[in-house]
Design a protein around this motif. Sequence first.
Motif, PDB file in Angstrom:
ATOM      1  N   LEU A   1       4.748   1.197   4.198  1.00  0.00           N
ATOM      2  CA  LEU A   1       5.064  -0.135   3.667  1.00  0.00           C
ATOM      3  C   LEU A   1       6.437  -0.154   3.003  1.00  0.00           C
ATOM      4  O   LEU A   1       7.192  -1.113   3.159  1.00  0.00           O
ATOM      5  CB  LEU A   1       3.978  -0.593   2.694  1.00  0.00           C
ATOM      6  CG  LEU A   1       2.630  -0.932   3.334  1.00  0.00           C
ATOM      7  CD1 LEU A   1       1.581  -1.194   2.266  1.00  0.00           C
ATOM      8  CD2 LEU A   1       2.756  -2.120   4.277  1.00  0.00           C
ATOM      9  N   ARG A   2       6.774   0.906   2.266  1.00  0.00           N
ATOM     10  CA  ARG A   2       8.102   0.978   1.630  1.00  0.00           C
ATOM     11  C   ARG A   2       9.211   0.997   2.683  1.00  0.00           C
ATOM     12  O   ARG A   2      10.259   0.392   2.495  1.00  0.00           O
ATOM     13  CB  ARG A   2       8.208   2.205   0.727  1.00  0.00           C
ATOM     14  CG  ARG A   2       7.651   1.980  -0.664  1.00  0.00           C
ATOM     15  CD  ARG A   2       8.062   3.078  -1.643  1.00  0.00           C
ATOM     16  NE  ARG A   2       7.525   4.382  -1.295  1.00  0.00           N
ATOM     17  CZ  ARG A   2       6.297   4.807  -1.575  1.00  0.00           C
ATOM     18  NH1 ARG A   2       5.457   4.014  -2.212  1.00  0.00           N
ATOM     19  NH2 ARG A   2       5.897   5.998  -1.231  1.00  0.00           N
TER      20      ARG A   2
ATOM     21  N   THR B   1      -0.007   3.598   5.109  1.00  0.00           N
ATOM     22  CA  THR B   1       0.330   4.367   3.912  1.00  0.00           C
ATOM     23  C   THR B   1       1.357   3.608   3.065  1.00  0.00           C
ATOM     24  O   THR B   1       2.116   2.784   3.591  1.00  0.00           O
ATOM     25  CB  THR B   1       0.928   5.741   4.281  1.00  0.00           C
ATOM     26  OG1 THR B   1       2.205   5.527   4.906  1.00  0.00           O
ATOM     27  CG2 THR B   1       0.012   6.533   5.210  1.00  0.00           C
ATOM     28  N   PRO B   2       1.404   3.899   1.771  1.00  0.00           N
ATOM     29  CA  PRO B   2       2.437   3.278   0.926  1.00  0.00           C
ATOM     30  C   PRO B   2       3.849   3.588   1.423  1.00  0.00           C
ATOM     31  O   PRO B   2       4.739   2.739   1.352  1.00  0.00           O
ATOM     32  CB  PRO B   2       2.185   3.894  -0.453  1.00  0.00           C
ATOM     33  CG  PRO B   2       0.738   4.283  -0.437  1.00  0.00           C
ATOM     34  CD  PRO B   2       0.457   4.696   0.986  1.00  0.00           C
ATOM     35  N   GLU B   3       4.055   4.785   1.966  1.00  0.00           N
ATOM     36  CA  GLU B   3       5.371   5.152   2.494  1.00  0.00           C
ATOM     37  C   GLU B   3       5.766   4.260   3.668  1.00  0.00           C
ATOM     38  O   GLU B   3       6.915   3.856   3.799  1.00  0.00           O
ATOM     39  CB  GLU B   3       5.399   6.629   2.926  1.00  0.00           C
ATOM     40  CG  GLU B   3       5.227   7.621   1.794  1.00  0.00           C
ATOM     41  CD  GLU B   3       3.778   7.784   1.330  1.00  0.00           C
ATOM     42  OE1 GLU B   3       2.821   7.498   2.108  1.00  0.00           O
ATOM     43  OE2 GLU B   3       3.585   8.183   0.170  1.00  0.00           O
TER      44      GLU B   3
ATOM     45  N   GLN C   1      10.000  -2.628   3.767  1.00  0.00           N
ATOM     46  CA  GLN C   1      10.054  -3.675   2.743  1.00  0.00           C
ATOM     47  C   GLN C   1      11.267  -4.592   2.867  1.00  0.00           C
ATOM     48  O   GLN C   1      11.252  -5.708   2.362  1.00  0.00           O
ATOM     49  CB  GLN C   1       9.961  -3.086   1.340  1.00  0.00           C
ATOM     50  CG  GLN C   1      11.142  -2.238   0.934  1.00  0.00           C
ATOM     51  CD  GLN C   1      10.899  -1.574  -0.409  1.00  0.00           C
ATOM     52  OE1 GLN C   1       9.858  -1.741  -1.027  1.00  0.00           O
ATOM     53  NE2 GLN C   1      11.878  -0.806  -0.860  1.00  0.00           N
TER      54      GLN C   1
END
Length: 183
Positions: A171-172, A167-169, A175
């Motif tokens: 990956l964030r 999910t993008p979450e 980071q």
Amino acid sequence: MPPPRRTDHPNGAAQNAAPPSASPAAVRMVEAVSAGIGLGANLGDCAATLRQALQGIAALPGTQLLRQSSLYRSAPVAATGPDYVNAVAEILTTLSPQALLQALQNLEHAAGRERPYRNAPRTLDLDILWWGELQLHTPTLTVPHPRMHERAFVLLPLAEIAPERVTPEQLRAVQGQRVERLG
């Protein structure tokens, strides 16, 4: 001879169980399951070791290599030593989770893996990230891998080959971890 009957296998997969009177050729077949493997190394020629490990994984009985990520370089997490080279692979396998773990440990051993202490530098590290939809926690194996979503060196290669699993979450959240894709 009656046809094989379908039963549930203890590893959660369905199988065809041969009737007691069946010939040896009518051995039970476990359905193939998608599994993810995390690969890493930080001793020796890491890129060559990972490429050789991928060949070894593809050659496991009842196993097909479906996808493999690029190679990535990352700093050790909760460990010391040189940078790691990492990758992720997706396989289709008829091996049970425990049989897959044993096969992966055999590949690690063949690559010279030693375990002198927790998180020691390694010639090869192979982790089962997932095995179908199974959730398993034993003294020797936990799937899905309990820390895979905390590690950029898993998530970035995984996002490359199976973006639906990241999910993008997630990956964030990673980071800030240094990871670079190798050419």
